[in-house]
Design a protein around this motif. Structure first.
Motif, PDB file in Angstrom:
ATOM      1  N   THR A  60       0.794  -1.225   0.000  1.00  0.00           N
ATOM      2  CA  THR A  60       0.000   0.000   0.000  1.00  0.00           C
ATOM      3  C   THR A  60       0.828   1.278   0.000  1.00  0.00           C
ATOM      4  O   THR A  60       0.264   2.365   0.115  1.00  0.00           O
ATOM      5  CB  THR A  60      -0.984   0.001   1.185  1.00  0.00           C
ATOM      6  N   GLY A  61       2.134   1.170  -0.132  1.00  0.00           N
ATOM      7  CA  GLY A  61       2.935   2.379  -0.212  1.00  0.00           C
ATOM      8  C   GLY A  61       4.411   2.072  -0.284  1.00  0.00           C
ATOM      9  O   GLY A  61       4.832   0.920  -0.331  1.00  0.00           O
ATOM     10  N   GLY A  62       5.202   3.141  -0.303  1.00  0.00           N
ATOM     11  CA  GLY A  62       6.637   3.000  -0.374  1.00  0.00           C
ATOM     12  C   GLY A  62       7.109   2.652  -1.769  1.00  0.00           C
ATOM     13  O   GLY A  62       6.381   2.841  -2.750  1.00  0.00           O
ATOM     14  N   SER A  63       8.328   2.109  -1.852  1.00  0.00           N
ATOM     15  CA  SER A  63       8.853   1.743  -3.160  1.00  0.00           C
ATOM     16  C   SER A  63       9.720   0.485  -3.089  1.00  0.00           C
ATOM     17  O   SER A  63      10.352   0.203  -2.074  1.00  0.00           O
ATOM     18  CB  SER A  63       9.646   2.907  -3.769  1.00  0.00           C
ATOM     19  N   ILE A  64       9.696  -0.239  -4.181  1.00  0.00           N
ATOM     20  CA  ILE A  64      10.438  -1.482  -4.377  1.00  0.00           C
ATOM     21  C   ILE A  64      10.163  -2.483  -3.254  1.00  0.00           C
ATOM     22  O   ILE A  64      11.044  -3.149  -2.727  1.00  0.00           O
ATOM     23  CB  ILE A  64      11.955  -1.224  -4.580  1.00  0.00           C
ATOM     24  N   ASN A  65       8.906  -2.590  -2.866  1.00  0.00           N
ATOM     25  CA  ASN A  65       8.460  -3.559  -1.872  1.00  0.00           C
ATOM     26  C   ASN A  65       7.799  -4.740  -2.580  1.00  0.00           C
ATOM     27  O   ASN A  65       7.257  -4.578  -3.673  1.00  0.00           O
ATOM     28  CB  ASN A  65       7.455  -2.913  -0.912  1.00  0.00           C
ATOM     29  N   HIS A  66       7.822  -5.911  -1.925  1.00  0.00           N
ATOM     30  CA  HIS A  66       7.251  -7.124  -2.519  1.00  0.00           C
ATOM     31  C   HIS A  66       6.411  -7.867  -1.487  1.00  0.00           C
ATOM     32  O   HIS A  66       6.898  -8.151  -0.392  1.00  0.00           O
ATOM     33  CB  HIS A  66       8.360  -8.056  -3.013  1.00  0.00           C
ATOM     34  N   TYR A  78      10.890   0.880   2.103  1.00  0.00           N
ATOM     35  CA  TYR A  78      11.708   0.678   0.905  1.00  0.00           C
ATOM     36  C   TYR A  78      12.368  -0.700   0.958  1.00  0.00           C
ATOM     37  O   TYR A  78      12.991  -1.068   1.961  1.00  0.00           O
ATOM     38  CB  TYR A  78      12.783   1.760   0.821  1.00  0.00           C
ATOM     39  N   GLY A  79      12.219  -1.451  -0.108  1.00  0.00           N
ATOM     40  CA  GLY A  79      12.912  -2.732  -0.221  1.00  0.00           C
ATOM     41  C   GLY A  79      12.457  -3.797   0.748  1.00  0.00           C
ATOM     42  O   GLY A  79      13.217  -4.703   1.074  1.00  0.00           O
ATOM     43  N   GLY A  92       9.868   0.678   7.246  1.00  0.00           N
ATOM     44  CA  GLY A  92      11.308   0.594   7.393  1.00  0.00           C
ATOM     45  C   GLY A  92      11.972   0.278   6.071  1.00  0.00           C
ATOM     46  O   GLY A  92      11.386   0.482   5.003  1.00  0.00           O
ATOM     47  N   VAL A  93      13.206  -0.250   6.141  1.00  0.00           N
ATOM     48  CA  VAL A  93      13.953  -0.578   4.932  1.00  0.00           C
ATOM     49  C   VAL A  93      14.540  -1.981   5.015  1.00  0.00           C
ATOM     50  O   VAL A  93      15.039  -2.397   6.057  1.00  0.00           O
ATOM     51  CB  VAL A  93      15.078   0.447   4.660  1.00  0.00           C
ATOM     52  N   TYR A  94      14.470  -2.703   3.920  1.00  0.00           N
ATOM     53  CA  TYR A  94      15.073  -4.030   3.752  1.00  0.00           C
ATOM     54  C   TYR A  94      14.661  -5.044   4.820  1.00  0.00           C
ATOM     55  O   TYR A  94      15.464  -5.883   5.225  1.00  0.00           O
ATOM     56  CB  TYR A  94      16.605  -3.920   3.684  1.00  0.00           C
ATOM     57  N   ASN A  95      13.434  -4.973   5.271  1.00  0.00           N
ATOM     58  CA  ASN A  95      12.920  -5.940   6.248  1.00  0.00           C
ATOM     59  C   ASN A  95      12.221  -7.085   5.527  1.00  0.00           C
ATOM     60  O   ASN A  95      11.694  -6.909   4.433  1.00  0.00           O
ATOM     61  CB  ASN A  95      11.937  -5.248   7.200  1.00  0.00           C
ATOM     62  N   THR A  96      12.202  -8.266   6.175  1.00  0.00           N
ATOM     63  CA  THR A  96      11.573  -9.438   5.576  1.00  0.00           C
ATOM     64  C   THR A  96      10.705 -10.167   6.599  1.00  0.00           C
ATOM     65  O   THR A  96      11.175 -10.492   7.695  1.00  0.00           O
ATOM     66  CB  THR A  96      12.637 -10.429   5.040  1.00  0.00           C
ATOM     67  N   GLY A  97       9.466 -10.401   6.228  1.00  0.00           N
ATOM     68  CA  GLY A  97       8.575 -11.275   6.992  1.00  0.00           C
ATOM     69  C   GLY A  97       8.457 -12.572   6.210  1.00  0.00           C
ATOM     70  O   GLY A  97       7.697 -12.643   5.246  1.00  0.00           O
ATOM     71  N   ALA A  98       9.259 -13.581   6.580  1.00  0.00           N
ATOM     72  CA  ALA A  98       9.331 -14.814   5.801  1.00  0.00           C
ATOM     73  C   ALA A  98       8.543 -15.973   6.405  1.00  0.00           C
ATOM     74  O   ALA A  98       8.126 -16.873   5.690  1.00  0.00           O
ATOM     75  CB  ALA A  98      10.792 -15.230   5.627  1.00  0.00           C
ATOM     76  N   GLY A  99       8.368 -15.972   7.707  1.00  0.00           N
ATOM     77  CA  GLY A  99       7.645 -17.063   8.347  1.00  0.00           C
ATOM     78  C   GLY A  99       6.142 -16.915   8.184  1.00  0.00           C
ATOM     79  O   GLY A  99       5.626 -15.815   7.998  1.00  0.00           O
ATOM     80  N   GLN A 100       5.434 -18.034   8.254  1.00  0.00           N
ATOM     81  CA  GLN A 100       3.971 -17.981   8.197  1.00  0.00           C
ATOM     82  C   GLN A 100       3.464 -17.173   9.392  1.00  0.00           C
ATOM     83  O   GLN A 100       3.908 -17.382  10.527  1.00  0.00           O
ATOM     84  CB  GLN A 100       3.391 -19.392   8.218  1.00  0.00           C
ATOM     85  N   ARG A 101       2.592 -16.235   9.135  1.00  0.00           N
ATOM     86  CA  ARG A 101       2.009 -15.332  10.139  1.00  0.00           C
ATOM     87  C   ARG A 101       3.070 -14.514  10.885  1.00  0.00           C
ATOM     88  O   ARG A 101       2.896 -14.153  12.039  1.00  0.00           O
ATOM     89  CB  ARG A 101       1.130 -16.115  11.124  1.00  0.00           C
TER      90      ARG A 101
END
Length: 135
Positions: A60-66, A78-79, A92-101
């Motif tokens: 819903t915002g920022g840039s280069i997010n997936h 970002y990222g 934030g920047v370059y954070n990852t939520g990889a686990g389920q939930r």
């Protein structure tokens, strides 16, 4: 009532995107030729150069997010990446939520990879075990 079964693009259509069904994209092509790409079924991508490829995922915002996990979300920043099913990254920047939930609230280069794990902020933190948390 209006129906748009294929989706709606407000702004620029990004030619490199394989748009999903019932999607919403809002944004313009950036100076590098990148645009938003909601390729997952019923996904949403706002901001700049964001991708929502998981089914029912949102950026819903920022840039280069997936947001690639099904029912995952990235709110901004970002990222950032929400790759786990039902995962979220708030900013934030370059954070990852990889686990389920899993969830990451913000900060820099944090990772929540365990199932039901969370990182509240800071930098270079990891919550890798199931039900783990870094505050």
């Amino acid at each position: 009532m209006f129906r748009f079964p294929l989706g709606i693009v407000i702004g620029d259509r990004y030619d490199d995107c394989d748009y999903g069904e019932a999607v919403l994209a809002v944004g313009l092509i950036d100076q590098f030729g990148r645009g938003n790409c909601p390729s997952g079924k019923s996904s949403v991508a706002f901001g700049a150069a964001n991708t929502a490829s998981g089914k029912h995922s949102t950026v819903t915002g920022g840039s280069i997010n997936h947001a690639s996990g099904d029912v995952s979300s990235v709110s901004g920043g970002y990222g950032n990446k929400a790759t786990g099913q039902d995962s979220s990254v708030s900013g934030g920047v370059y954070n990852t939520g990889a686990g389920q939930r899993s969830s990451v609230t913000g900060g820099d280069s944090n990772q929540a990879s365990g199932q039901d794990s969370s990182v509240s902020g800071g930098a270079y933190n990891a919550a890798s075990g199931q039900d783990s948390s870094v505050s």
